[in-house]
Design an enzyme around this catalytic site. Structure first.
Site, PDB file in Angstrom:
ATOM      1  CD  GLU A   1      -9.100  -8.311   4.984  1.00  0.00           C
ATOM      2  OE1 GLU A   1      -9.709  -9.058   5.778  1.00  0.00           O
ATOM      3  OE2 GLU A   1      -9.506  -7.180   4.678  1.00  0.00           O
TER       4      GLU A   1
ATOM      5  CE1 TYR B   1      -4.656   1.088  -3.097  1.00  0.00           C
ATOM      6  CE2 TYR B   1      -5.369   2.557  -4.855  1.00  0.00           C
ATOM      7  CZ  TYR B   1      -5.664   1.773  -3.756  1.00  0.00           C
ATOM      8  OH  TYR B   1      -6.955   1.666  -3.311  1.00  0.00           O
TER       9      TYR B   1
ATOM     10  NE  ARG C   1      -8.122   4.731   0.417  1.00  0.00           N
ATOM     11  CZ  ARG C   1      -8.049   3.979  -0.689  1.00  0.00           C
ATOM     12  NH1 ARG C   1      -7.479   2.764  -0.622  1.00  0.00           N
ATOM     13  NH2 ARG C   1      -8.516   4.418  -1.841  1.00  0.00           N
TER      14      ARG C   1
ATOM     15  CB  ALA D   1     -13.332  -2.834  -4.853  1.00  0.00           C
TER      16      ALA D   1
ATOM     17  NE  ARG E   1      -6.647   1.327  -8.033  1.00  0.00           N
ATOM     18  CZ  ARG E   1      -7.101   0.484  -7.125  1.00  0.00           C
ATOM     19  NH1 ARG E   1      -6.402  -0.593  -6.818  1.00  0.00           N
ATOM     20  NH2 ARG E   1      -8.240   0.698  -6.518  1.00  0.00           N
TER      21      ARG E   1
ATOM     22  CG  ASN F   1      -5.202  -6.251  -1.778  1.00  0.00           C
ATOM     23  OD1 ASN F   1      -6.383  -5.967  -1.578  1.00  0.00           O
ATOM     24  ND2 ASN F   1      -4.257  -5.345  -1.976  1.00  0.00           N
TER      25      ASN F   1
ATOM     26  CG  HIS G   1      -6.585  -4.180   2.513  1.00  0.00           C
ATOM     27  ND1 HIS G   1      -7.325  -4.409   1.374  1.00  0.00           N
ATOM     28  CD2 HIS G   1      -7.187  -4.867   3.504  1.00  0.00           C
ATOM     29  CE1 HIS G   1      -8.342  -5.194   1.677  1.00  0.00           C
ATOM     30  NE2 HIS G   1      -8.285  -5.492   2.965  1.00  0.00           N
TER      31      HIS G   1
ATOM     32  N   PRO H   1      -9.536  -6.913  -8.092  1.00  0.00           N
ATOM     33  CG  PRO H   1     -11.634  -5.986  -7.719  1.00  0.00           C
ATOM     34  CD  PRO H   1     -10.777  -7.157  -7.350  1.00  0.00           C
ATOM     35  CG  ASN H   2      -9.725  -1.656 -10.415  1.00  0.00           C
ATOM     36  OD1 ASN H   2      -9.839  -1.594 -11.641  1.00  0.00           O
ATOM     37  ND2 ASN H   2     -10.759  -1.618  -9.605  1.00  0.00           N
TER      38      ASN H   2
END
Ligand code: DQA
Length: 139
Positions: free
Chosen positions: A95, A22, A104, A74, A17, A71, A97, A9-10
């Site tokens: 995985e 990012y 964070r 969330a 964004r 990825n 990111h 998502p996103n």
């Protein structure tokens, strides 16, 4: 070699964004360059904002492809379902990111994917995806 990048998502909003986190490149622009760089690899891309669609895609490619670069955004931190799908399939999952999730908020330190991932690459911006492709080639 058949690899797929699955984005959650996103991540369709990359480029517009939270640019400080990012970056300002769209995923499509980055992906075109990646395909050009790794011409000998069959590299595809799937993005969804919907948890079940991500699970469907993992099941679809997870017995056929040589590698999955995931990825889950969330959903990484919340989805038992995606974690179970990664555990169920045969194709190895790296995985990825863009940001360093450990620098964070605390809730981003948890991953339901990590226990069943082949490895994790994070914090290198969009280059994290490229390093993941390279990891499958080096294998
Ligand atoms: C992300 C990190 C996640 O915590 C966040 O929810 C994202 C993107 C990353 O690539 O840095 O959407 O997966």
């Amino acid at each position: 070699m058949k690899l797929i990048i699955i984005n959650g998502p996103n991540l369709n909003l990359l480029g517009k964004r939270e640019n400080d986190i990012y970056g300002d490149e769209t995923f499509q622009d980055f992906f075109s360059k990646l395909q050009f760089k790794f011409k000998t690899i069959e590299l595809s891309h799937f993005q969804s904002n919907i948890e079940g669609e991500l699970i469907d895609k993992l099941q679809e490619v997870g017995y056929e492809f040589d590698g999955i670069i995931l990825n889950a955004a969330a959903y990484t931190h919340t989805s038992v379902g995606i974690g179970d799908a990664v555990k169920a399939i045969n194709t190895p999952v790296v995985e990825v990111h863009i940001s360093n999730t450990f620098s964070r908020e605390e809730f981003r330190h948890q991953s339901f994917i990590a226990p069943n991932a082949k490895g994790i690459i994070l914090g290198f911006g969009l280059q994290s995806y490229e390093l993941a492709v390279q990891s499958f080639i080096n294998d």
